[in-house]
Design an enzyme around this catalytic site. Sequence first.
Site, PDB file in Angstrom:
ATOM      1  N   ILE A 181       0.827  -1.203   0.000  1.00 18.26           N
ATOM      2  CA  ILE A 181       0.000   0.000   0.000  1.00 18.26           C
ATOM      3  C   ILE A 181       0.862   1.254   0.000  1.00 18.26           C
ATOM      4  O   ILE A 181       0.642   2.182  -0.791  1.00 18.26           O
ATOM      5  CB  ILE A 181      -0.952  -0.010   1.214  1.00 18.26           C
ATOM      6  CG1 ILE A 181      -2.011  -1.109   1.030  1.00 18.26           C
ATOM      7  CG2 ILE A 181      -1.611   1.347   1.408  1.00 18.26           C
ATOM      8  CD1 ILE A 181      -2.885  -1.342   2.247  1.00 18.26           C
ATOM      9  N   ALA A 263      -3.808   3.779   8.049  1.00 14.38           N
ATOM     10  CA  ALA A 263      -3.303   2.508   8.576  1.00 14.38           C
ATOM     11  C   ALA A 263      -4.237   1.973   9.661  1.00 14.38           C
ATOM     12  O   ALA A 263      -5.194   1.263   9.366  1.00 14.38           O
ATOM     13  CB  ALA A 263      -1.890   2.688   9.110  1.00 14.38           C
ATOM     14  N   ARG A 264      -3.953   2.308  10.902  1.00 12.70           N
ATOM     15  CA  ARG A 264      -4.762   1.877  12.040  1.00 12.70           C
ATOM     16  C   ARG A 264      -4.891   3.029  13.029  1.00 12.70           C
ATOM     17  O   ARG A 264      -3.907   3.679  13.369  1.00 12.70           O
ATOM     18  CB  ARG A 264      -4.101   0.679  12.745  1.00 12.70           C
ATOM     19  CG  ARG A 264      -4.364  -0.653  12.057  1.00 12.70           C
ATOM     20  CD  ARG A 264      -5.819  -1.077  12.240  1.00 12.70           C
ATOM     21  NE  ARG A 264      -6.142  -2.307  11.547  1.00 12.70           N
ATOM     22  CZ  ARG A 264      -6.624  -2.373  10.313  1.00 12.70           C
ATOM     23  NH1 ARG A 264      -6.816  -1.269   9.606  1.00 12.70           N
ATOM     24  NH2 ARG A 264      -6.939  -3.539   9.769  1.00 12.70           N
ATOM     25  N   ASP A 288      -8.597   8.522   8.032  1.00 12.77           N
ATOM     26  CA  ASP A 288      -9.640   7.589   7.614  1.00 12.77           C
ATOM     27  C   ASP A 288      -9.931   6.580   8.714  1.00 12.77           C
ATOM     28  O   ASP A 288     -10.998   5.986   8.750  1.00 12.77           O
ATOM     29  CB  ASP A 288      -9.216   6.850   6.338  1.00 12.77           C
ATOM     30  CG  ASP A 288     -10.266   5.848   5.888  1.00 12.77           C
ATOM     31  OD1 ASP A 288     -11.436   6.272   5.727  1.00 12.77           O
ATOM     32  OD2 ASP A 288      -9.939   4.664   5.708  1.00 12.77           O
ATOM     33  N   GLU A 293     -12.761   3.776  17.112  1.00 14.82           N
ATOM     34  CA  GLU A 293     -13.859   3.552  16.164  1.00 14.82           C
ATOM     35  C   GLU A 293     -14.977   2.727  16.823  1.00 14.82           C
ATOM     36  O   GLU A 293     -14.679   1.806  17.593  1.00 14.82           O
ATOM     37  CB  GLU A 293     -13.350   2.798  14.936  1.00 14.82           C
ATOM     38  CG  GLU A 293     -12.415   3.600  14.071  1.00 14.82           C
ATOM     39  CD  GLU A 293     -11.986   2.844  12.810  1.00 14.82           C
ATOM     40  OE1 GLU A 293     -12.599   1.792  12.490  1.00 14.82           O
ATOM     41  OE2 GLU A 293     -11.048   3.309  12.151  1.00 14.82           O
ATOM     42  N   HIS A 311     -13.356   5.065   7.833  1.00 11.91           N
ATOM     43  CA  HIS A 311     -12.655   3.814   7.529  1.00 11.91           C
ATOM     44  C   HIS A 311     -13.102   3.298   6.157  1.00 11.91           C
ATOM     45  O   HIS A 311     -13.485   2.132   5.999  1.00 11.91           O
ATOM     46  CB  HIS A 311     -12.918   2.779   8.616  1.00 11.91           C
ATOM     47  CG  HIS A 311     -11.826   1.745   8.732  1.00 11.91           C
ATOM     48  ND1 HIS A 311     -11.444   1.167   9.921  1.00 11.91           N
ATOM     49  CD2 HIS A 311     -11.035   1.180   7.783  1.00 11.91           C
ATOM     50  CE1 HIS A 311     -10.477   0.296   9.713  1.00 11.91           C
ATOM     51  NE2 HIS A 311     -10.210   0.281   8.417  1.00 11.91           N
TER      52      HIS A 311
END
Length: 357
Positions: A181, A263-264, A288, A293, A311
């Site tokens: 990515i 990413a996270r 994102d 979350e 996300h």
Amino acid sequence: MASTSRRSSKLVVLHIGDPVKWNTDFYAKFSEDFTVVRPSSEERQREEFMKGLREKRWGDFDAIFRPFWNTGGEMGRWDKELIPLIPSSCKIFASAGAGFDWADVDLFAERGIVYCNSAAASSESVADFAIFLILAAFRNLNWCTSAARTAADFKDCHTNAAVLSHNPRGHTLGIIGLGNIGFTIAKKAYLAFGMKIKYYDVVRKSRSQEADIEAEFFSNLDDMLAISDCVVLATPAAPDGRKLINRSTLGKMKWGSRFVNIARGSLVDEEAVADAVDQGRLIGVGLDVHEFEPRVNERLKKMRAVTLTSHNAGGTLDTHIGFELLSMKNIDAVLKGREPLTPVNKHLLSKVAKPKL
């Protein structure tokens, strides 16, 4: 679900999650080559799933197959409580999705199980979305798109946004994690915007790959942060579980720089990011993924320079189809004695146990 015995000469695949939806022809052949067993949704709840493993309800299966990121994870984190219950016959766990923070891949390696993700299937989708967030961070797209809804805000943005916006061309893009990515993001930014590519990773790319995008490798993260006009976080996890973007690392970034995370969310201290925006160290942010979350940081929601999405980076039909197919192809390869296509922990497995291929 009836117990699966080893009377069949076929190897056994434990399919967790919904039925295959798109790659039905490949799945038909897959089901001919292997015995596929699928626990019910009730059996996938953590306590019942663990009970089923203890009882060998699904026999001595050889692979675990999770074709979708949003189903098949009902049993929760694969950790030191769950992984030891997997039969010793199991050789591979192949899953949809790029991230693997829900799975202890080190412990899988100790058990001789290769873990394969499907990040390669989402590279294009995530990279496209990252480019949008990079552009949003440079051009104040959150402000520009939201201001168009009232005449007063329209006039304010039209009058004042220009002096706070910049073209990405010629600016330095620092990427944390130049995997599939990260490299795709770098290539798009290099070719489309003429950005200068710098990167930090635990593994350096080949010289030919670096040459393709004129990338410069940094073995020290702080050194890369110090010269980057925009930093993109593109690594699936921190090696030691810590937050990669925190008050310390943010303090190493340039004043007036930008930050993007595809990413996270767990890798980022969002309160520290909000402080950095208030201070002016960060003048553009695109997130994102989020720390808690589906809840999004309340301070960041109110900031004009921050673009927030839900996300969505990998969320295309193309990605879902690719996740499903790549997971099957990884299992097909390993159970037929070939190398896995997208292993995450193979380097760890080779150190602690010989692969059962």
